[in-house]
Scaffold this active site. Structure first.
Site, PDB file in Angstrom:
ATOM      1  N   LEU A  29      12.241  26.076 -24.396  1.00  0.00           N
ATOM      2  CA  LEU A  29      10.891  25.912 -24.945  1.00  0.00           C
ATOM      3  C   LEU A  29       9.949  25.320 -23.894  1.00  0.00           C
ATOM      4  O   LEU A  29       8.794  25.740 -23.771  1.00  0.00           O
ATOM      5  CB  LEU A  29      10.933  25.033 -26.204  1.00  0.00           C
ATOM      6  CG  LEU A  29      11.155  25.774 -27.534  1.00  0.00           C
ATOM      7  CD1 LEU A  29      12.251  26.799 -27.487  1.00  0.00           C
ATOM      8  CD2 LEU A  29      11.370  24.806 -28.677  1.00  0.00           C
ATOM      9  N   TYR A  35      22.552  15.486 -34.945  1.00  0.00           N
ATOM     10  CA  TYR A  35      21.336  15.974 -34.266  1.00  0.00           C
ATOM     11  C   TYR A  35      20.114  15.807 -35.186  1.00  0.00           C
ATOM     12  O   TYR A  35      19.069  15.288 -34.771  1.00  0.00           O
ATOM     13  CB  TYR A  35      21.557  17.445 -33.887  1.00  0.00           C
ATOM     14  CG  TYR A  35      20.325  18.201 -33.477  1.00  0.00           C
ATOM     15  CD1 TYR A  35      19.778  18.074 -32.211  1.00  0.00           C
ATOM     16  CD2 TYR A  35      19.702  19.084 -34.375  1.00  0.00           C
ATOM     17  CE1 TYR A  35      18.639  18.780 -31.835  1.00  0.00           C
ATOM     18  CE2 TYR A  35      18.574  19.799 -34.009  1.00  0.00           C
ATOM     19  CZ  TYR A  35      18.046  19.643 -32.738  1.00  0.00           C
ATOM     20  OH  TYR A  35      16.923  20.343 -32.376  1.00  0.00           O
ATOM     21  N   ASP A  77      15.722  10.463 -16.560  1.00  0.00           N
ATOM     22  CA  ASP A  77      16.686  10.458 -17.664  1.00  0.00           C
ATOM     23  C   ASP A  77      16.035   9.816 -18.882  1.00  0.00           C
ATOM     24  O   ASP A  77      15.584   8.669 -18.823  1.00  0.00           O
ATOM     25  CB  ASP A  77      17.926   9.654 -17.226  1.00  0.00           C
ATOM     26  CG  ASP A  77      19.033   9.675 -18.267  1.00  0.00           C
ATOM     27  OD1 ASP A  77      18.813  10.193 -19.387  1.00  0.00           O
ATOM     28  OD2 ASP A  77      20.127   9.156 -17.953  1.00  0.00           O
ATOM     29  N   ILE A  84      16.137  16.173 -16.702  1.00  0.00           N
ATOM     30  CA  ILE A  84      17.218  15.492 -15.979  1.00  0.00           C
ATOM     31  C   ILE A  84      17.758  16.335 -14.828  1.00  0.00           C
ATOM     32  O   ILE A  84      18.544  15.848 -14.007  1.00  0.00           O
ATOM     33  CB  ILE A  84      18.342  15.088 -16.961  1.00  0.00           C
ATOM     34  CG1 ILE A  84      19.164  13.951 -16.370  1.00  0.00           C
ATOM     35  CG2 ILE A  84      19.188  16.290 -17.363  1.00  0.00           C
ATOM     36  CD1 ILE A  84      19.976  13.192 -17.393  1.00  0.00           C
TER      37      ILE A  84
HETATM   38  N1  LIG Z   1      14.795  25.992 -29.887  1.00  0.00           N
HETATM   39  C1  LIG Z   1      14.539  25.755 -31.176  1.00  0.00           C
HETATM   40  O1  LIG Z   1      14.481  26.666 -32.010  1.00  0.00           O
HETATM   41  C2  LIG Z   1      14.303  24.347 -31.644  1.00  0.00           C
HETATM   42  C3  LIG Z   1      14.256  24.092 -33.012  1.00  0.00           C
HETATM   43  C4  LIG Z   1      14.004  22.789 -33.439  1.00  0.00           C
HETATM   44  C5  LIG Z   1      13.788  21.794 -32.518  1.00  0.00           C
HETATM   45  N2  LIG Z   1      13.878  22.064 -31.190  1.00  0.00           N
HETATM   46  C6  LIG Z   1      13.683  20.965 -30.233  1.00  0.00           C
HETATM   47  O2  LIG Z   1      12.832  21.407 -29.200  1.00  0.00           O
HETATM   48  C7  LIG Z   1      13.216  20.761 -27.984  1.00  0.00           C
HETATM   49  C8  LIG Z   1      13.458  21.796 -26.904  1.00  0.00           C
HETATM   50  O3  LIG Z   1      14.419  22.729 -27.364  1.00  0.00           O
HETATM   51  P1  LIG Z   1      15.010  23.866 -26.387  1.00  0.00           P
HETATM   52  O4  LIG Z   1      15.487  24.953 -27.279  1.00  0.00           O
HETATM   53  O5  LIG Z   1      14.055  24.146 -25.302  1.00  0.00           O
HETATM   54  O6  LIG Z   1      16.285  23.102 -25.823  1.00  0.00           O
HETATM   55  P2  LIG Z   1      16.890  23.082 -24.327  1.00  0.00           P
HETATM   56  O7  LIG Z   1      18.270  22.560 -24.451  1.00  0.00           O
HETATM   57  O8  LIG Z   1      16.691  24.403 -23.676  1.00  0.00           O
HETATM   58  O9  LIG Z   1      15.953  22.004 -23.584  1.00  0.00           O
HETATM   59  C9  LIG Z   1      16.157  20.629 -23.713  1.00  0.00           C
HETATM   60  C10 LIG Z   1      15.964  19.997 -22.345  1.00  0.00           C
HETATM   61  O10 LIG Z   1      16.188  18.581 -22.470  1.00  0.00           O
HETATM   62  C11 LIG Z   1      16.820  18.163 -21.268  1.00  0.00           C
HETATM   63  N3  LIG Z   1      17.588  16.932 -21.435  1.00  0.00           N
HETATM   64  C12 LIG Z   1      18.759  16.769 -22.094  1.00  0.00           C
HETATM   65  N4  LIG Z   1      19.204  15.498 -21.924  1.00  0.00           N
HETATM   66  C13 LIG Z   1      18.302  14.859 -21.153  1.00  0.00           C
HETATM   67  C14 LIG Z   1      18.206  13.543 -20.636  1.00  0.00           C
HETATM   68  N5  LIG Z   1      19.149  12.626 -20.877  1.00  0.00           N
HETATM   69  N6  LIG Z   1      17.132  13.237 -19.894  1.00  0.00           N
HETATM   70  C15 LIG Z   1      16.163  14.145 -19.621  1.00  0.00           C
HETATM   71  N7  LIG Z   1      16.194  15.402 -20.094  1.00  0.00           N
HETATM   72  C16 LIG Z   1      17.257  15.764 -20.851  1.00  0.00           C
HETATM   73  C17 LIG Z   1      17.746  19.307 -20.891  1.00  0.00           C
HETATM   74  O11 LIG Z   1      18.078  19.271 -19.503  1.00  0.00           O
HETATM   75  C18 LIG Z   1      16.935  20.530 -21.291  1.00  0.00           C
HETATM   76  O12 LIG Z   1      16.234  21.061 -20.179  1.00  0.00           O
HETATM   77  C19 LIG Z   1      14.436  19.904 -28.300  1.00  0.00           C
HETATM   78  O13 LIG Z   1      14.016  18.593 -28.599  1.00  0.00           O
HETATM   79  C20 LIG Z   1      14.974  20.556 -29.558  1.00  0.00           C
HETATM   80  O14 LIG Z   1      15.690  19.618 -30.343  1.00  0.00           O
HETATM   81  C21 LIG Z   1      14.134  23.315 -30.731  1.00  0.00           C
END
Ligand SMILES: NC(=O)c1ccc[n+]([C@@H]2O[C@H](COP(=O)([O-])OP(=O)(O)OC[C@H]3O[C@@H](n4cnc5c(N)ncnc54)[C@H](O)[C@@H]3O)[C@@H](O)[C@H]2O)c1
Length: 277
Positions: free
Chosen positions: A12, A134, A49, A32
Site C-alpha cells: 500500500l 493482528y 524501526d 525497516i
Molecule cells: N492490504 C490490505 O488490504 C490492508 C487491509 C487492512 C489494513 N491494512 C494495513 O495497511 C498497512 C499496510 O498494509 P500492506 O498491505 O501495504 O502491508 P505490507 O506488509 O506490504 O507493508 C507493511 C510495511 O511495514 C513495514 N514494517 C513491518 N515491521 C516494521 C517495523 N518494525 N518497523 C518499520 N516498518 C515495519 C514492512 O517492512 C512493510 O514494508 C498495514 O498497517 C496493514 O495492517 C492493509
C-alpha cells in the site's frame, strides 16, 4: 507541509508515495528495510524501526502529519505483533505528541471489528470485536488514537481498510478498496480541516459493501470504484458462499476462522502488485 509515511516499502505504501509526495513540500518515507530504491521528487527515505521510540522521534521531527501504514500486515503470534503493531503504535502517537504534529492518519483494519456479522451492516460506532491478535493491535491503536485526542489534542483518522487488493474472491466483491479510492481516502483524511478522532471504513463504492460510513460524511470520502464489475467472473470461479461458514459470515473473512497466531493472508491468494517507479 511536511508528511511522514511509515510502511513506505509495503504494497500500500508503494501506491501512496507518489501522490503523497505531490501534496506536500517534503515527504519522509520510512520503513525497516535498508532502502526503497528510486525516490520521487520531494521524497527522502529514512530507515527506522517502529518498535523504537528514538527512531520514531527522529523521523517525525518537524512534520505536520504522519500517515502510519507500517505494521506486520497479517495475523502472527502475539510476540511478533507486539513490537511493530502495538509498541509501534504507541511510539508513533507519542512522537507525534512530543513533536506537536497535528494528525495521525492511520491504516487500521476491518479486523478490529472482524467478528461482527456482515449482515449487521455495521457503522463506524460498532464496538471493537477483533478476530485475531493482528485485529486486537488495531483496536489498541484506535483506542490510543481516541485517548491522544481526548487527553492531548492529537487528531487521528483511523481508516479501517477492508481489503485493498485485486478482486479474486467473492468476499472481495463487498470488501474491495481500489488503489484510487485508497489514495482519495488518505488525501481526504489529510486535507479535512478538522477531524478530531475519526473512524472510517476503507472500502470502495461496492454494491455489496458490508459496512456503513454514514457517520463520517464530513470527511468528504466519495469512493468511485465498484467491485461489481468483477462479479460475473469471480462468481463463475467460486461456488456459492455458505453463510454458516464463519469465514463467509463474519466481516473478517478468513481471519475470523483462522487459529490465533496463524496467518490469514496465506489463505487469500493476494496479488503482490506493488507500484514500481
Ligand atoms: N492490504 C490490505 O488490504 C490492508 C487491509 C487492512 C489494513 N491494512 C494495513 O495497511 C498497512 C499496510 O498494509 P500492506 O498491505 O501495504 O502491508 P505490507 O506488509 O506490504 O507493508 C507493511 C510495511 O511495514 C513495514 N514494517 C513491518 N515491521 C516494521 C517495523 N518494525 N518497523 C518499520 N516498518 C515495519 C514492512 O517492512 C512493510 O514494508 C498495514 O498497517 C496493514 O495492517 C492493509
Amino acid at each position: 507541509m511536511k508528511l511522514v509515511l511509515t510502511g513506505a516499502a509495503g504494497r500500500l505504501g508503494s501506491h501512496l508515495r507518489e501522490p503523497l509526495s505531490k501534496m506536500c513540500d517534503e515527504l519522509v518515507s520510512t520503513d525497516i528495510v535498508d532502502n526503497i530504491g528510486t525516490l520521487y521528487e520531494g521524497e527522502r527515505y529514512e530507515k527506522a524501526d517502529l518498535a523504537s521510540l528514538d527512531d520514531m522521534m527522529r523521523v517525525l521531527e518537524g512534520a505536520d502529519q504522519v500517515v502510519h501504514f507500517g505494521a506486520i500486515g497479517d495475523e502472527a503470534p502475539f510476540d511478533q505483533i507486539l513490537g511493530p503493531n502495538i509498541i509501534g503504535a504507541y511510539n508513533v502517537w507519542e512522537a507525534a505528541y512530543q513533536h506537536d504534529l497535528r494528525r495521525v492518519v492511520y491504516a487500521s483494519s476491518i479486523h478490529a471489528v472482524g467478528m461482527h456479522a456482515k449482515t449487521d451492516f455495521i457503522g463506524t460506532d460498532a464496538p471493537h470485536r477483533p478476530d485475531t491478535f493482528y485485529g486486537l493491535a488495531k483496536c489498541f491503536a484506535e483506542d490510543l488514537a481516541s485517548m491522544y485526542w481526548d487527553k492531548r489534542g492529537i487528531e487521528s483518522v483511523c481508516m479501517r481498510i477492508l481489503s485493498c487488493a485485486q478482486v479474486n474472491n467473492a468476499r472481495a466483491l463487498g470488501s474491495w478498496l481500489s488503489y484510487d479510492d485508497l489514495i482519495h481516502l488518505v488525501k481526504q483524511s489529510i486535507n479535512t480541516p478538522t477531524t478530531g478522532f475519526a473512524v472510517v471504513y476503507g472500502v470502495s463504492n461496492n454494491d455489496r459493501a458490508p459496512v456503513d460510513n454514514a457517520n463520517v460524511s464530513f470527511l468528504g470520502y466519495r469512493p468511485k470504484d465498484n467491485a461489481e464489475q468483477f462479479a460475473e467472473k469471480v462468481l463463475a470461479d467460486e461456488p456459492e458462499q455458505d453463510l454458516d461458514d464463519i469465514a463467509h459470515h463474519c466481516q473478517g473473512g478468513p481471519f475470523a476462522s483462522v487459529e490465533l497466531g496463524n496467518s490469514g493472508v496465506a489463505t487469500m491468494n493476494i496479488v503482490q502488485d506493488a507500484k514500481k517507479i
